[in-house]
Scaffold this active site. Structure first.
Site, mmCIF file in Angstrom:
data_model
loop_
_atom_site.group_PDB
_atom_site.id
_atom_site.type_symbol
_atom_site.label_atom_id
_atom_site.label_comp_id
_atom_site.label_asym_id
_atom_site.label_seq_id
_atom_site.Cartn_x
_atom_site.Cartn_y
_atom_site.Cartn_z
ATOM 1 N N HIS A 48 -3.912 -4.487 7.692
ATOM 2 C CA HIS A 48 -4.052 -3.350 8.587
ATOM 3 C C HIS A 48 -3.226 -3.548 9.852
ATOM 4 C CE1 HIS A 48 -5.527 0.301 10.348
ATOM 5 N NE2 HIS A 48 -6.057 0.575 9.169
ATOM 6 N N GLU A 97 -8.693 0.419 -3.005
ATOM 7 C CA GLU A 97 -9.525 0.461 -1.786
ATOM 8 C C GLU A 97 -10.402 1.691 -1.869
ATOM 9 O OE1 GLU A 97 -7.235 0.820 1.711
ATOM 10 O OE2 GLU A 97 -6.285 -1.109 1.459
ATOM 11 N N ASN A 117 0.857 -1.187 0.000
ATOM 12 C CA ASN A 117 0.000 0.000 0.000
ATOM 13 C C ASN A 117 0.898 1.244 0.000
ATOM 14 O OD1 ASN A 117 -1.398 2.271 1.075
ATOM 15 N ND2 ASN A 117 -3.063 0.920 1.700
ATOM 16 N N ARG A 160 -9.403 8.095 -1.068
ATOM 17 C CA ARG A 160 -10.368 8.534 -0.050
ATOM 18 C C ARG A 160 -11.256 9.634 -0.604
ATOM 19 N NH1 ARG A 160 -8.877 6.729 5.328
ATOM 20 N NH2 ARG A 160 -10.596 8.029 5.998
ATOM 21 N N GLY A 194 1.051 -1.369 4.388
ATOM 22 C CA GLY A 194 1.505 -0.051 3.979
ATOM 23 C C GLY A 194 2.389 0.640 4.995
ATOM 24 N N HIS A 195 1.782 1.038 6.127
ATOM 25 C CA HIS A 195 2.460 1.933 7.058
ATOM 26 C C HIS A 195 3.832 1.421 7.501
ATOM 27 C CE1 HIS A 195 3.112 4.144 10.857
ATOM 28 N NE2 HIS A 195 2.587 5.125 10.159
ATOM 29 N N ARG A 218 -7.125 12.902 0.647
ATOM 30 C CA ARG A 218 -6.046 13.415 1.517
ATOM 31 C C ARG A 218 -4.672 12.881 1.116
ATOM 32 N NH1 ARG A 218 -7.110 10.172 7.121
ATOM 33 N NH2 ARG A 218 -9.153 11.098 6.913
ATOM 34 N N HIS A 219 -4.614 11.746 0.432
ATOM 35 C CA HIS A 219 -3.299 11.290 -0.042
ATOM 36 C C HIS A 219 -3.340 10.911 -1.525
ATOM 37 C CE1 HIS A 219 -5.116 7.554 1.366
ATOM 38 N NE2 HIS A 219 -4.776 7.737 2.634
ATOM 39 N N ASP A 260 -0.090 4.469 -0.111
ATOM 40 C CA ASP A 260 -0.793 5.710 0.284
ATOM 41 C C ASP A 260 0.131 6.716 0.959
ATOM 42 O OD1 ASP A 260 -3.100 4.482 -0.561
ATOM 43 O OD2 ASP A 260 -3.949 4.212 1.438
ATOM 44 N N HIS A 261 1.025 6.217 1.830
ATOM 45 C CA HIS A 261 1.826 7.158 2.627
ATOM 46 C C HIS A 261 2.921 7.845 1.826
ATOM 47 C CE1 HIS A 261 -0.562 6.464 5.979
ATOM 48 N NE2 HIS A 261 -0.144 5.238 6.227
ATOM 49 N N HIS A 266 -5.658 3.602 -1.611
ATOM 50 C CA HIS A 266 -6.978 3.955 -1.094
ATOM 51 C C HIS A 266 -7.306 5.356 -1.585
ATOM 52 C CE1 HIS A 266 -9.688 4.277 2.769
ATOM 53 N NE2 HIS A 266 -10.323 4.599 1.675
ATOM 54 N N GLU A 278 -11.132 -9.319 3.102
ATOM 55 C CA GLU A 278 -9.836 -8.972 3.681
ATOM 56 C C GLU A 278 -10.079 -8.862 5.180
ATOM 57 O OE1 GLU A 278 -7.501 -5.800 1.925
ATOM 58 O OE2 GLU A 278 -6.587 -5.360 3.861
ATOM 59 N N THR A 282 -6.960 6.600 9.986
ATOM 60 C CA THR A 282 -6.853 5.507 9.030
ATOM 61 C C THR A 282 -8.148 4.712 9.135
ATOM 62 O OG1 THR A 282 -5.528 3.576 8.376
ATOM 63 C CG2 THR A 282 -5.663 4.032 10.735
ATOM 64 N N THR A 283 -8.309 3.687 8.291
ATOM 65 C CA THR A 283 -9.556 2.916 8.312
ATOM 66 C C THR A 283 -9.758 2.299 9.692
ATOM 67 O OG1 THR A 283 -8.970 2.343 6.045
ATOM 68 C CG2 THR A 283 -10.870 1.215 7.002
HETATM 69 N N1 PXP Z 1 -5.998 -2.961 4.157
HETATM 70 C C1 PXP Z 1 -6.944 -1.992 4.230
HETATM 71 C C2 PXP Z 1 -8.334 -2.334 3.830
HETATM 72 C C3 PXP Z 1 -6.615 -0.683 4.639
HETATM 73 O O1 PXP Z 1 -7.574 0.264 4.707
HETATM 74 C C4 PXP Z 1 -5.274 -0.387 4.956
HETATM 75 C C5 PXP Z 1 -4.894 1.017 5.338
HETATM 76 O O2 PXP Z 1 -5.101 1.866 4.247
HETATM 77 C C6 PXP Z 1 -4.322 -1.429 4.859
HETATM 78 C C7 PXP Z 1 -4.720 -2.701 4.485
HETATM 79 C C8 PXP Z 1 -2.884 -1.186 5.177
HETATM 80 O O3 PXP Z 1 -2.764 -0.924 6.528
HETATM 81 P P1 PXP Z 1 -1.360 -0.454 7.133
HETATM 82 O O4 PXP Z 1 -1.024 0.841 6.467
HETATM 83 O O5 PXP Z 1 -1.618 -0.342 8.592
HETATM 84 O O6 PXP Z 1 -0.359 -1.540 6.776
#
Ligand code: PXP
Length: 238
Positions: free
Chosen positions: A190, A70, A7, A45, A212-213, A49-50, A9-10, A43, A151, A100-101
């Site tokens: 997540h 996403e 992921n 959104r 992701g994070h 925002r990102h 996003d960041h 994602h 998921e 975050t979600t």
């Molecule tokens: N899966 C889903 C559905 C998410 O919303 C996210 C966060 O955007 C992730 C996975 C990834 O989570 P993390 O960034 O905590 O690894």
């Protein structure tokens, strides 16, 4: 062998902090693929925002593995997905103020709406996954609305400590088994990091992890030494 969806996003979060063009999540996705990612997840959104619409459009054309979009289960997002046609759509709950979600999708409460949206996405040839808590009723409802995948939301497990962590892991294990029995593909994600993923990996049966994070956080730290050296060489050599 399990798959890794990265992921990015960041990467876009850092770009948006300056409102400029770097770092570009499209470039980051190519690097992730070269390093062995099996898929790229973004994602889009509602508040943008990102990740931006432009990122999703470009990623559709450049991702060589598979693109997992996403998104919230809204008409706007379904229309975008039908235009972009990512390989996968993962429907997630979305609240404007959340960092975050937070938590899984309430499939039980939104069965009719989700069934309609999943049908539309299927007509466009998109495989649909639902981000759900490891809860049997949510899994059964996911199968009923004809999702292809679930998921499993691993966030509660990741945040839990001591005995609670053991029982959250057991819930994930049960959800993997139940999901498969219901004919669903099972992914997870997540909050997973380089430590807490190990017991989840040991459960087996999870097809793909979306992370992701922790990966982007690690990239900042393992990359900082080289980045400073390169700038120091420029400055000191001037
Ligand atoms: N899966 C889903 C559905 C998410 O919303 C996210 C966060 O955007 C992730 C996975 C990834 O989570 P993390 O960034 O905590 O690894």
């Amino acid at each position: 062998m399990a798959k890794l969806g990265v992921n990015v996003d960041h990467i876009a979060t850092i770009r948006q902090a300056r409102g400029g063009t770097e770092p570009d999540p499209v470039t980051a996705s190519a690097i992730a693929e070269l390093a062995g990612a099996d898929g790229i997840t973004v994602h889009l959104r509602e508040d943008r925002r990102h990740i931006q619409d432009r990122d999703v459009m470009l990623l559709r054309r450049t991702v060589q593995t598979h693109l997992n979009l996403e998104m919230a289960a809204t008409d706007e997002m379904v229309a975008i997905a039908m235009k972009v046609v990512p390989d996968y759509v993962t429907l997630v709950p979305e609240k404007r103020q959340e960092l975050t979600t937070e938590g899984g999708l309430d499939v039980v409460k939104q069965k009719q709406k989700l069934a309609k949206q999943i049908d539309l996405l299927h007509q466009a040839g998109i495989t649909v996954s639902l981000f759900v808590d490891p809860d049997l009723e949510q899994l059964k409802a996911s199968a009923r609305v004809k999702a292809d995948y679930i998921e499993i939301h691993t966030g509660t497990y990741c945040d839990a400590k001591g005995k609670a962590k053991v029982s959250e892991l057991a819930k994930i294990e049960e959800a993997v088994k139940a999901g498969k029995k219901l004919g669903l593909g099972v992914n997870a994600g997540h909050g997973l990091n380089y430590q807490n993923i190990k017991p989840v990996l040991a459960l087996g049966g999870i097809e793909e992890y979306n992370i992701g994070h922790s990966i982007i956080s690690r990239a900042v730290l393992v990359g900082l030494d080289r980045a400073v050296r390169e700038m120091a060489e420029l400055v000191h050599g001037s």
